[in-house]
Design a protein around this motif. Structure first.
Motif, PDB file in Angstrom:
ATOM      1  N   ASP A  32      32.741  36.131  48.449  1.00 53.25           N
ATOM      2  CA  ASP A  32      32.937  35.017  47.313  1.00 53.25           C
ATOM      3  C   ASP A  32      34.489  34.885  47.642  1.00 53.25           C
ATOM      4  O   ASP A  32      35.256  35.299  48.084  1.00 53.25           O
ATOM      5  CB  ASP A  32      33.031  36.429  46.328  1.00 53.25           C
ATOM      6  CG  ASP A  32      31.527  36.926  46.042  1.00 53.25           C
ATOM      7  OD1 ASP A  32      31.295  36.575  46.214  1.00 53.25           O
ATOM      8  OD2 ASP A  32      31.755  37.688  45.021  1.00 53.25           O
TER       9      ASP A  32
ATOM     10  N   PRO B 126      37.521  34.384  46.387  1.00 52.21           N
ATOM     11  CA  PRO B 126      38.299  34.605  44.955  1.00 52.21           C
ATOM     12  C   PRO B 126      39.403  33.733  44.199  1.00 52.21           C
ATOM     13  O   PRO B 126      38.702  32.490  44.078  1.00 52.21           O
ATOM     14  CB  PRO B 126      39.296  35.322  45.847  1.00 52.21           C
ATOM     15  CG  PRO B 126      39.597  34.355  47.067  1.00 52.21           C
ATOM     16  CD  PRO B 126      38.038  33.544  47.610  1.00 52.21           C
TER      17      PRO B 126
ATOM     18  N   TRP C 212      34.793  34.162  39.964  1.00 48.95           N
ATOM     19  CA  TRP C 212      34.388  35.402  39.142  1.00 48.95           C
ATOM     20  C   TRP C 212      35.515  35.620  37.869  1.00 48.95           C
ATOM     21  O   TRP C 212      36.882  35.771  38.348  1.00 48.95           O
ATOM     22  CB  TRP C 212      34.070  36.221  39.204  1.00 48.95           C
ATOM     23  CG  TRP C 212      32.447  36.260  39.853  1.00 48.95           C
ATOM     24  CD1 TRP C 212      31.174  36.552  39.834  1.00 48.95           C
ATOM     25  CD2 TRP C 212      32.660  35.394  41.749  1.00 48.95           C
ATOM     26  NE1 TRP C 212      31.026  36.460  40.293  1.00 48.95           N
ATOM     27  CE2 TRP C 212      30.977  35.798  41.670  1.00 48.95           C
ATOM     28  CE3 TRP C 212      33.234  34.734  42.134  1.00 48.95           C
ATOM     29  CZ2 TRP C 212      30.203  35.104  43.083  1.00 48.95           C
ATOM     30  CZ3 TRP C 212      32.434  34.230  43.425  1.00 48.95           C
ATOM     31  CH2 TRP C 212      30.817  33.943  43.892  1.00 48.95           C
TER      32      TRP C 212
ATOM     33  N   THR D 254      36.763  38.204  36.125  1.00 51.28           N
ATOM     34  CA  THR D 254      37.598  39.288  37.083  1.00 51.28           C
ATOM     35  C   THR D 254      38.304  39.830  38.462  1.00 51.28           C
ATOM     36  O   THR D 254      38.591  40.762  38.753  1.00 51.28           O
ATOM     37  CB  THR D 254      36.373  40.478  36.712  1.00 51.28           C
ATOM     38  OG1 THR D 254      35.920  40.643  38.120  1.00 51.28           O
ATOM     39  CG2 THR D 254      35.182  41.248  35.686  1.00 51.28           C
ATOM     40  N   ASP D 255      38.279  38.255  39.188  1.00 52.21           N
ATOM     41  CA  ASP D 255      38.434  37.893  40.256  1.00 52.21           C
ATOM     42  C   ASP D 255      40.187  38.372  39.685  1.00 52.21           C
ATOM     43  O   ASP D 255      41.049  37.729  39.464  1.00 52.21           O
ATOM     44  CB  ASP D 255      38.315  36.758  41.248  1.00 52.21           C
ATOM     45  CG  ASP D 255      37.109  37.120  41.438  1.00 52.21           C
ATOM     46  OD1 ASP D 255      36.489  38.246  41.253  1.00 52.21           O
ATOM     47  OD2 ASP D 255      36.512  36.257  42.123  1.00 52.21           O
ATOM     48  N   SER D 256      40.915  39.637  40.715  1.00 53.39           N
ATOM     49  CA  SER D 256      42.432  38.724  40.567  1.00 53.39           C
ATOM     50  C   SER D 256      42.907  38.483  41.433  1.00 53.39           C
ATOM     51  O   SER D 256      44.278  38.126  41.196  1.00 53.39           O
ATOM     52  CB  SER D 256      43.138  40.470  41.038  1.00 53.39           C
ATOM     53  OG  SER D 256      42.618  40.786  42.480  1.00 53.39           O
TER      54      SER D 256
ATOM     55  N   ASN E  23      42.644  33.938  43.019  1.00 51.39           N
ATOM     56  CA  ASN E  23      42.025  33.206  42.536  1.00 51.39           C
ATOM     57  C   ASN E  23      43.106  31.822  43.970  1.00 51.39           C
ATOM     58  O   ASN E  23      43.966  31.272  43.795  1.00 51.39           O
ATOM     59  CB  ASN E  23      42.341  32.268  40.924  1.00 51.39           C
ATOM     60  CG  ASN E  23      41.849  31.087  40.463  1.00 51.39           C
ATOM     61  OD1 ASN E  23      41.029  30.485  41.144  1.00 51.39           O
ATOM     62  ND2 ASN E  23      41.529  31.786  39.164  1.00 51.39           N
TER      63      ASN E  23
END
Length: 624
Positions: free
Chosen positions: A500, A502, A505, A507-509, A511
């Motif tokens: 994925d 980053p 999503w 909830t991704d910490s 980016n």
């Protein structure tokens, strides 16, 4: 009144009315379960169209079209009574309108279909298509960004969300890509190639898109056909084209027709014991090859869940050709990438490319021929004089030889035959190609380890590789996440390679779109790529200029891109120390030039007899 009496009386009255009006309903119920393509366009170059009609015992009916503009040329009945193939002709000058296709049982209408003929696009993206002016951004849609959580689980589709499983569905979708178009534009990409987004209703490992279960509908976990068209429209507003990934060789075992096949040869090796392809593409060219080897390559299946489509069947061939044209026209697409290009029937490939390019003369189509042998890759490009007289109409081919040569050149030690000499030799083989400038070049793709992993996470070598990709001949393609050094250390699992992005999503910490949580090196790589891509985007000499290179010496490889307006010198120094080079060697290209301007930092330097090139770098100079 008794309810049964009401029903009885109503039935009697309806029967009486039906008799008095010569009612055309049938006592036996017939339903059209599938009719493909569901609609078409007027003013297409090819006036003949073949409709696949599927429904229980549909062949018992007699189709009829009452129109002076549309001719029902032939009704084809096949092995399976649940199919009809209708050959129709759309006359020259036909206006957009809807026709009624009637299916008669005797003289009564058993069912009908309202078939729409639409106006063809006047200003089509395929009229410009993609070329060496572009950089293609390759995205695996399930792994890029989740823009619509409501489609993460679709009851009618077997595989649900499992983001923890590398081979599972992670929830990325078309809306997620639309939401990130500003990022894609800002980075400098000008074309999007998505791994297939059509329905893959397989029980597991369906996210990759190469096991089609419906050739005419977008997978509901990605969105729908209208959203796909919206992506194309929104991308074009930003100067970005949309390239479709077409699979002609195989489908998925979950396809609606799989358990009700039209005829006995719809698939290759249909009804026989499973036979896998041998992947021996050399057998198509080998003057000593046994027939069985070539046949097994073309007719064998990839895996038991990917039935091998028989393009020698004329109905299948027309189906695949029309399906390609349908998507190009429906979504106003800029071009095509073809998966596993050499595996289908050779004669069909010639006809398919010819038909598509007749309809869209300027469209670019790139075929995947995964071999590092340029003699085999070049065989498929349009204009090639082949030993067997085969005529291809394929404009472009994926340049696997240069990908392989680039990695080897940066990792192998320098001597007379290895290191940068390996990259030099690949380019020296360009005499094999009719149009080397139109090859699609790439540092990696969705089926191989990421370039940062291939280069053992050496950041300096990564920058050299990206600089070469953006300055050599051809059309660069970059896999999503390359710009932030995405990698797959310790594994070649495709689910990990296609991990994925980053920040896609909520909830991704980390980016990658905003930079939040990225390491300093990742941020540096992203800014480097952004600057390089946007410089290339605005430098026509790199798009269309000529190339001259000098054989590598002492770990240094020098080449020029030039035209009548500008000249650029690229110096790759693979050495771990600064290296002195004799500039007189390049007098043919430098002529009376006085200075070199490094394009990414704008600090001009005076040309001297000998110059020191910085260690482990690829530097682009504009020659003045």
């Amino acid at each position: 009144m008794n309810p049964k009496s009401i029903i009885s009386k109503t039935t009697y009255l309806l029967s009486a009315i039906c008799l008095s009006l010569s009612c055309t309903t049938s006592a036996k119920k017939y339903e059209i379960e599938h009719l493909e393509p569901a609609f078409w366009w007027v003013d297409m170059q090819q006036k003949e169209l073949q409709l696949l009609v599927h429904g229980e015992n549909i062949s018992e009916l007699s189709p009829r079209i009452n129109s002076d503009q549309i001719i029902l040329k032939k009704v084809n009945k096949v092995d399976n009574p649940n199919y009809l193939f209708l050959d129709i002709i759309v006359r020259e000058g036909t206006s957009p309108h809807t026709i009624n296709i009637e299916f008669l049982e005797g003289d009564k209408i058993a069912t009908n279909y309202q078939y729409q003929l639409k106006a063809k696009n006047k200003n089509h993206a395929a009229d410009v298509s993609y070329s060496s002016k572009d950089v293609i951004y390759l995205i695996t849609p399930d792994r890029f960004a989740n823009g619509d959580k409501s489609n993460d689980k679709v009851p009618s589709l077997t595989e649900g969300l499992d983001r923890q499983h590398p081979g599972g569905r992670h929830g990325g979708d078309i809306q997620g890509i639309i939401d990130r178009l500003a990022y894609i534009e800002d980075m400098g990409y000008t074309q999007l190639w998505l791994n297939p987004v059509i329905e893959n209703n397989q029980p597991n490992y369906s996210y990759h898109g190469y096991s089609a279960t419906d050739f005419y509908n977008v997978d509901a976990r990605y969105g729908d056909n209208a959203l796909y068209k919206k992506l194309s429209d929104e991308a074009q507003k930003r100067g970005i084209g949309l390239i479709i990934d077409i699979v002609l060789n195989h489908g998925g075992s979950g396809h609606w027709w799989h358990n009700d096949l039209p005829m006995a040869d719809w698939y290759n090796n249909q009804g026989k014991a499973y036979l896998g392809t041998n992947h021996k593409r050399e057998a198509l060219h080998d003057p000593y090859a046994a027939d069985i080897d070539a046949q097994t390559f073309s007719d064998g299946w990839f895996v038991p869940t990917m039935p091998d489509l028989n393009q020698k069947n004329p109905f299948m061939a027309k189906y695949l050709i029309q399906n390609t044209l349908w998507w190009i026209e429906f979504a106003n697409l800029s071009g095509i990438r073809v998966d596993t290009y050499s595996y289908p029937d050779k004669a069909f490939l010639s006809e398919w490319t010819k038909r598509v390019t007749q309809e869209y003369p300027n469209i670019n189509i790139v075929g995947e021929e995964w071999t590092t042998n340029p003699a085999i890759v070049s065989y498929w490009q349009k204009g090639k004089q082949t030993p067997d007289g085969y005529q291809s109409y394929l404009p472009s081919v994926m340049d696997f030889p240069i990908q392989d040569g680039l990695v080897k050149s940066l990792k192998n030690k320098e001597n007379w035959n290895t290191g940068l000499n390996e990259l030099y030799r690949v380019l020296a083989n360009d005499f094999l190609y009719p149009a080397p400038d139109n090859l699609v070049i790439f540092p990696d793709n969705h089926d191989m380890s990421r370039i940062f992993t291939q280069l053992d996470e050496d950041y300096e070598l990564f920058k050299i590789a990206m600089t070469f990709m953006m300055t050599t001949r051809g059309i660069p393609q970059i896999f999503y996440g390359t710009e932030i050094l995405m990698s797959n250390p310790g594994t070649d699992d495709h689910g990990v390679i296609r991990t994925d992005f980053p920040g896609g999503w909520p909830t991704d910490s980390i980016n990658g779109f905003t930079g939040k949580g990225l390491t300093n090196r990742q941020k540096s790589a992203q800014q480097f790529m952004k600057k390089l891509l946007n410089w290339r985007k605005n430098t026509p000499t790199i798009h269309q200029g000529k190339l001259m290179h000098y054989a590598p010496e002492n770990g240094v490889y020098v080449y020029f891109r030039y035209d009548e307006y500008s000249k650029y010198m690229v110096v790759i120094n693979k050495n771990t120390e600064a290296t002195e080079i004799d500039m007189s060697r390049f007098s043919q290209m430098l002529g009376k030039a006085k200075s070199l301007n490094p394009v990414l930092n704008n600090r001009p330097i005076t040309i001297e007899q000998t110059m020191i090139m910085p260690a482990k770098t690829a530097t682009i100079y504009q020659v003045h």
